[in-house]
Design a protein around this motif. Structure first.
Motif, short mmCIF file in Angstrom:
data_model
loop_
_atom_site.label_atom_id
_atom_site.label_comp_id
_atom_site.label_asym_id
_atom_site.label_seq_id
_atom_site.Cartn_x
_atom_site.Cartn_y
_atom_site.Cartn_z
N VAL A 9 0.84 -1.20 0.00
CA VAL A 9 0.00 0.00 0.00
C VAL A 9 0.87 1.25 0.00
O VAL A 9 0.63 2.19 -0.76
CB VAL A 9 -0.97 -0.01 1.20
N ASP A 10 1.90 1.28 0.84
CA ASP A 10 2.81 2.43 0.89
C ASP A 10 3.48 2.67 -0.45
O ASP A 10 3.59 3.80 -0.92
CB ASP A 10 3.87 2.24 1.97
N THR A 11 3.95 1.61 -1.07
CA THR A 11 4.62 1.72 -2.36
C THR A 11 3.67 2.22 -3.44
O THR A 11 4.01 3.09 -4.24
CB THR A 11 5.25 0.38 -2.76
N HIS A 15 4.05 5.82 -5.50
CA HIS A 15 4.12 5.91 -6.96
C HIS A 15 2.95 6.70 -7.54
O HIS A 15 3.12 7.43 -8.52
CB HIS A 15 4.23 4.52 -7.58
N PHE A 16 1.78 6.58 -6.93
CA PHE A 16 0.63 7.38 -7.36
C PHE A 16 0.92 8.87 -7.17
O PHE A 16 0.68 9.68 -8.07
CB PHE A 16 -0.61 6.96 -6.56
N LEU A 17 1.47 9.23 -6.02
CA LEU A 17 1.81 10.63 -5.76
C LEU A 17 2.90 11.12 -6.70
O LEU A 17 2.87 12.28 -7.14
CB LEU A 17 2.22 10.81 -4.29
N ILE A 20 1.21 12.07 -9.86
CA ILE A 20 0.52 13.35 -9.71
C ILE A 20 1.52 14.51 -9.72
O ILE A 20 1.24 15.58 -10.26
CB ILE A 20 -0.33 13.36 -8.43
N ASP A 21 2.72 14.27 -9.17
CA ASP A 21 3.76 15.30 -9.16
C ASP A 21 4.40 15.50 -10.53
O ASP A 21 5.15 16.45 -10.73
CB ASP A 21 4.86 14.94 -8.15
N GLY A 22 4.13 14.58 -11.45
CA GLY A 22 4.69 14.71 -12.79
C GLY A 22 6.06 14.10 -12.95
O GLY A 22 6.75 14.36 -13.94
N VAL A 23 6.50 13.29 -12.00
CA VAL A 23 7.83 12.68 -12.08
C VAL A 23 7.76 11.16 -12.24
O VAL A 23 8.78 10.49 -12.26
CB VAL A 23 8.71 13.03 -10.86
N GLY A 24 6.56 10.63 -12.38
CA GLY A 24 6.42 9.19 -12.56
C GLY A 24 6.73 8.77 -13.98
O GLY A 24 6.80 9.59 -14.90
N ASP A 51 7.07 18.41 -3.44
CA ASP A 51 6.31 17.39 -4.16
C ASP A 51 5.57 16.50 -3.16
O ASP A 51 6.04 16.24 -2.05
CB ASP A 51 7.24 16.51 -4.99
N LEU A 52 4.39 16.03 -3.59
CA LEU A 52 3.57 15.21 -2.70
C LEU A 52 4.27 13.91 -2.31
O LEU A 52 4.17 13.47 -1.16
CB LEU A 52 2.23 14.91 -3.36
N HIS A 53 4.99 13.29 -3.25
CA HIS A 53 5.68 12.04 -2.91
C HIS A 53 6.83 12.31 -1.92
O HIS A 53 7.11 11.48 -1.06
CB HIS A 53 6.14 11.27 -4.15
N ASP A 54 7.48 13.46 -2.02
CA ASP A 54 8.52 13.82 -1.05
C ASP A 54 7.91 14.11 0.32
O ASP A 54 8.48 13.74 1.35
CB ASP A 54 9.32 15.03 -1.52
N LEU A 55 6.75 14.75 0.33
CA LEU A 55 6.05 14.99 1.59
C LEU A 55 5.64 13.67 2.23
O LEU A 55 5.80 13.48 3.44
CB LEU A 55 4.82 15.87 1.33
N PHE A 56 5.15 12.75 1.43
CA PHE A 56 4.80 11.41 1.93
C PHE A 56 6.02 10.75 2.58
O PHE A 56 5.93 10.21 3.67
CB PHE A 56 4.26 10.55 0.78
#
Length: 64
Positions: A9-11, A15-17, A20-24, A51-56
């Motif tokens: 779930v965390d992974t 990756h979803f975030l 959304i951040d545009g770096v996937g 970025d949202l994934h960095d915040l996560f």
């Protein structure tokens, strides 16, 4: 088993975030994510902010 599900779930969320951040790896365009309440809108994935994934990562201490 619980740890494996938690990690999956965390992974997935990370990756979803990232998408959304545009770096996937699957991002073809720009995602724009707003919170809207009573006519007011706040851009949640502002490119000028963290970025949202960095915040996560910062909040969960994962994927570092």
């Amino acid at each position: 088993m619980k740890e494996a599900i938690t990690e999956a779930v965390d992974t997935a969320l990370f990756h979803f975030l990232a998408e959304i951040d545009g770096v996937g790896s699957m991002t073809l365009g720009d995602f724009v994510l707003f919170h809207v309440e009573e006519g007011n809108q706040v851009l949640l994935n502002d490119p000028e902010e963290m970025d949202l994934h960095d915040l996560f990562n910062a909040l969960t201490k994962k994927h570092n």
